[in-house]
Write a protein that holds these residues in place. Sequence first.
Motif, PDB file in Angstrom:
ATOM      1  N   ILE A   1       5.909  -1.866   3.490  1.00 11.14           N
ATOM      2  CA  ILE A   1       5.828  -3.154   4.194  1.00 11.14           C
ATOM      3  C   ILE A   1       6.083  -4.311   3.234  1.00 11.14           C
ATOM      4  O   ILE A   1       6.905  -5.183   3.492  1.00 11.14           O
ATOM      5  CB  ILE A   1       4.458  -3.334   4.883  1.00 11.14           C
ATOM      6  CG1 ILE A   1       4.289  -2.308   6.002  1.00 11.14           C
ATOM      7  CG2 ILE A   1       4.333  -4.758   5.443  1.00 11.14           C
ATOM      8  CD1 ILE A   1       2.932  -2.355   6.679  1.00 11.14           C
TER       9      ILE A   1
ATOM     10  N   TYR B   1       8.584  -4.744   8.258  1.00 15.64           N
ATOM     11  CA  TYR B   1       8.696  -4.958   9.694  1.00 15.64           C
ATOM     12  C   TYR B   1      10.097  -5.461  10.050  1.00 15.64           C
ATOM     13  O   TYR B   1      10.712  -5.008  11.023  1.00 15.64           O
ATOM     14  CB  TYR B   1       7.666  -5.985  10.181  1.00 15.64           C
ATOM     15  CG  TYR B   1       6.227  -5.626   9.896  1.00 15.64           C
ATOM     16  CD1 TYR B   1       5.751  -4.325  10.060  1.00 15.64           C
ATOM     17  CD2 TYR B   1       5.327  -6.595   9.471  1.00 15.64           C
ATOM     18  CE1 TYR B   1       4.428  -4.005   9.801  1.00 15.64           C
ATOM     19  CE2 TYR B   1       3.991  -6.293   9.220  1.00 15.64           C
ATOM     20  CZ  TYR B   1       3.552  -4.993   9.380  1.00 15.64           C
ATOM     21  OH  TYR B   1       2.244  -4.683   9.132  1.00 15.64           O
TER      22      TYR B   1
ATOM     23  N   PHE C   1       6.237   4.309   8.032  1.00 11.56           N
ATOM     24  CA  PHE C   1       5.763   3.289   7.109  1.00 11.56           C
ATOM     25  C   PHE C   1       4.808   3.915   6.088  1.00 11.56           C
ATOM     26  O   PHE C   1       3.960   4.737   6.444  1.00 11.56           O
ATOM     27  CB  PHE C   1       5.044   2.175   7.862  1.00 11.56           C
ATOM     28  CG  PHE C   1       5.957   1.172   8.496  1.00 11.56           C
ATOM     29  CD1 PHE C   1       6.348   0.040   7.815  1.00 11.56           C
ATOM     30  CD2 PHE C   1       6.420   1.367   9.792  1.00 11.56           C
ATOM     31  CE1 PHE C   1       7.192  -0.894   8.395  1.00 11.56           C
ATOM     32  CE2 PHE C   1       7.264   0.436  10.387  1.00 11.56           C
ATOM     33  CZ  PHE C   1       7.653  -0.701   9.678  1.00 11.56           C
TER      34      PHE C   1
ATOM     35  N   SER D   1       2.255   2.277   3.243  1.00 12.81           N
ATOM     36  CA  SER D   1       1.805   0.969   2.791  1.00 12.81           C
ATOM     37  C   SER D   1       0.369   1.009   2.279  1.00 12.81           C
ATOM     38  O   SER D   1      -0.433   1.846   2.695  1.00 12.81           O
ATOM     39  CB  SER D   1       1.906  -0.042   3.936  1.00 12.81           C
ATOM     40  OG  SER D   1       1.388  -1.286   3.563  1.00 12.81           O
TER      41      SER D   1
ATOM     42  N   ASP E   1      -2.121  -4.073  10.887  1.00 15.67           N
ATOM     43  CA  ASP E   1      -0.913  -3.692  10.153  1.00 15.67           C
ATOM     44  C   ASP E   1      -0.266  -2.469  10.783  1.00 15.67           C
ATOM     45  O   ASP E   1       0.960  -2.391  10.921  1.00 15.67           O
ATOM     46  CB  ASP E   1      -1.253  -3.406   8.690  1.00 15.67           C
ATOM     47  CG  ASP E   1      -1.729  -4.649   7.958  1.00 15.67           C
ATOM     48  OD1 ASP E   1      -1.035  -5.678   8.038  1.00 15.67           O
ATOM     49  OD2 ASP E   1      -2.788  -4.581   7.321  1.00 15.67           O
ATOM     50  N   GLN E   2      -1.096  -1.504  11.166  1.00 19.89           N
ATOM     51  CA  GLN E   2      -0.559  -0.292  11.778  1.00 19.89           C
ATOM     52  C   GLN E   2      -0.010  -0.586  13.177  1.00 19.89           C
ATOM     53  O   GLN E   2       1.015  -0.029  13.577  1.00 19.89           O
ATOM     54  CB  GLN E   2      -1.646   0.779  11.822  1.00 19.89           C
ATOM     55  CG  GLN E   2      -2.142   1.168  10.431  1.00 19.89           C
ATOM     56  CD  GLN E   2      -3.108   2.334  10.447  1.00 19.89           C
ATOM     57  OE1 GLN E   2      -2.903   3.298  11.159  1.00 19.89           O
ATOM     58  NE2 GLN E   2      -4.161   2.247   9.638  1.00 19.89           N
TER      59      GLN E   2
ATOM     60  N   ALA F   1       3.336  -2.190  12.717  1.00 18.60           N
ATOM     61  CA  ALA F   1       4.348  -1.205  12.322  1.00 18.60           C
ATOM     62  C   ALA F   1       4.909  -0.496  13.552  1.00 18.60           C
ATOM     63  O   ALA F   1       6.130  -0.327  13.676  1.00 18.60           O
ATOM     64  CB  ALA F   1       3.752  -0.196  11.348  1.00 18.60           C
TER      65      ALA F   1
ATOM     66  N   GLY G   1       8.301   1.393  14.273  1.00 21.22           N
ATOM     67  CA  GLY G   1       7.911   2.534  13.435  1.00 21.22           C
ATOM     68  C   GLY G   1       7.414   3.704  14.267  1.00 21.22           C
ATOM     69  O   GLY G   1       6.950   3.534  15.394  1.00 21.22           O
TER      70      GLY G   1
ATOM     71  N   ASP H   1       5.413   6.305  12.597  1.00 22.88           N
ATOM     72  CA  ASP H   1       4.174   6.802  12.002  1.00 22.88           C
ATOM     73  C   ASP H   1       3.793   5.868  10.858  1.00 22.88           C
ATOM     74  O   ASP H   1       4.588   5.020  10.437  1.00 22.88           O
ATOM     75  CB  ASP H   1       4.333   8.237  11.494  1.00 22.88           C
ATOM     76  CG  ASP H   1       3.008   9.002  11.505  1.00 22.88           C
ATOM     77  OD1 ASP H   1       1.942   8.352  11.468  1.00 22.88           O
ATOM     78  OD2 ASP H   1       3.053  10.243  11.541  1.00 22.88           O
ATOM     79  N   TYR H   2       2.565   6.046  10.326  1.00 20.58           N
ATOM     80  CA  TYR H   2       2.038   5.136   9.308  1.00 20.58           C
ATOM     81  C   TYR H   2       1.183   5.941   8.339  1.00 20.58           C
ATOM     82  O   TYR H   2       0.278   6.668   8.754  1.00 20.58           O
ATOM     83  CB  TYR H   2       1.211   4.047   9.981  1.00 20.58           C
ATOM     84  CG  TYR H   2       0.877   2.851   9.124  1.00 20.58           C
ATOM     85  CD1 TYR H   2       1.606   1.676   9.221  1.00 20.58           C
ATOM     86  CD2 TYR H   2      -0.190   2.884   8.228  1.00 20.58           C
ATOM     87  CE1 TYR H   2       1.298   0.552   8.456  1.00 20.58           C
ATOM     88  CE2 TYR H   2      -0.516   1.782   7.453  1.00 20.58           C
ATOM     89  CZ  TYR H   2       0.231   0.612   7.571  1.00 20.58           C
ATOM     90  OH  TYR H   2      -0.085  -0.482   6.806  1.00 20.58           O
TER      91      TYR H   2
ATOM     92  N   THR I   1      -1.110   5.484   4.733  1.00 14.93           N
ATOM     93  CA  THR I   1      -1.701   4.508   3.823  1.00 14.93           C
ATOM     94  C   THR I   1      -1.698   5.027   2.387  1.00 14.93           C
ATOM     95  O   THR I   1      -1.821   6.226   2.140  1.00 14.93           O
ATOM     96  CB  THR I   1      -3.141   4.166   4.231  1.00 14.93           C
ATOM     97  OG1 THR I   1      -3.919   5.372   4.280  1.00 14.93           O
ATOM     98  CG2 THR I   1      -3.171   3.498   5.588  1.00 14.93           C
TER      99      THR I   1
END
Length: 233
Positions: free
Chosen positions: A53, A61, A77, A79, A86-87, A90, A95, A97-98, A100
């Motif tokens: 990100i 984004y 993503f 991040s 934030d998720q 995304a 997006g 998937d995410y 961390t």
Amino acid sequence: MNKIMIVEDDPKITEHLKAHLERYGYAVTCVTDFDQVMTTFHEVNPELVLLDINLPSFDGYYWCRQIRKDSLCPVIFISARIGEMDQVMAIENGGDDYITKPFSAEIVMAKIRSQLRRAYGEYASKQEERVIEKSGLTLFPERLELTFATQTVSLSKKEADIIESLMERYPRVAGREDLLEKLWDHQSYVDENTLNVNITRVRKKFQEIGLQDAIETVRGAGYRLNITWKEDE
């Protein structure tokens, strides 16, 4: 071999991901010029993107929205931001998937395999694939491929949309306004040169499969597909 593009400005994280992915047989491209993310994307045409990100110039984004204009490939993503919003942002920006930071490499691999299965493998949609054919020229819109004779070329989503419009309108002219409406949200400003640039890219794709002069410019109206090559054979 699946192609994966990494958009991450931390060199250590980039090298760690690259080494791990290559160990599992993926072809990896790492973005180094963060003002030219889409240029690299078009050159590579990856099956999946790993996207941070916090990036120079524009954030992840923004780049995810740009990717979504051209491709439906999975975007994951990665991040350090752990906030719920934030998720949400995304996912809202395209997006799939995410993950961390700090992350487990095995978790990344599992999520990559899952997204590739969903997009292209055993879990991919089983609905009948659309195929558009005109005089030996075949377009696979969902596959983003164009075939003529024994030659096949990969396309961006915008390129496929332009070719689809030209083929559907053939032998009539596809108007400039019609093409712009199909390609871009009507609320977004698009300068006159943008369509010209994309038409030039499409012409090059036709040339790659051996077709010269495949798009005819009709002054004051738009563009027409020229498939007279079939009659000349």
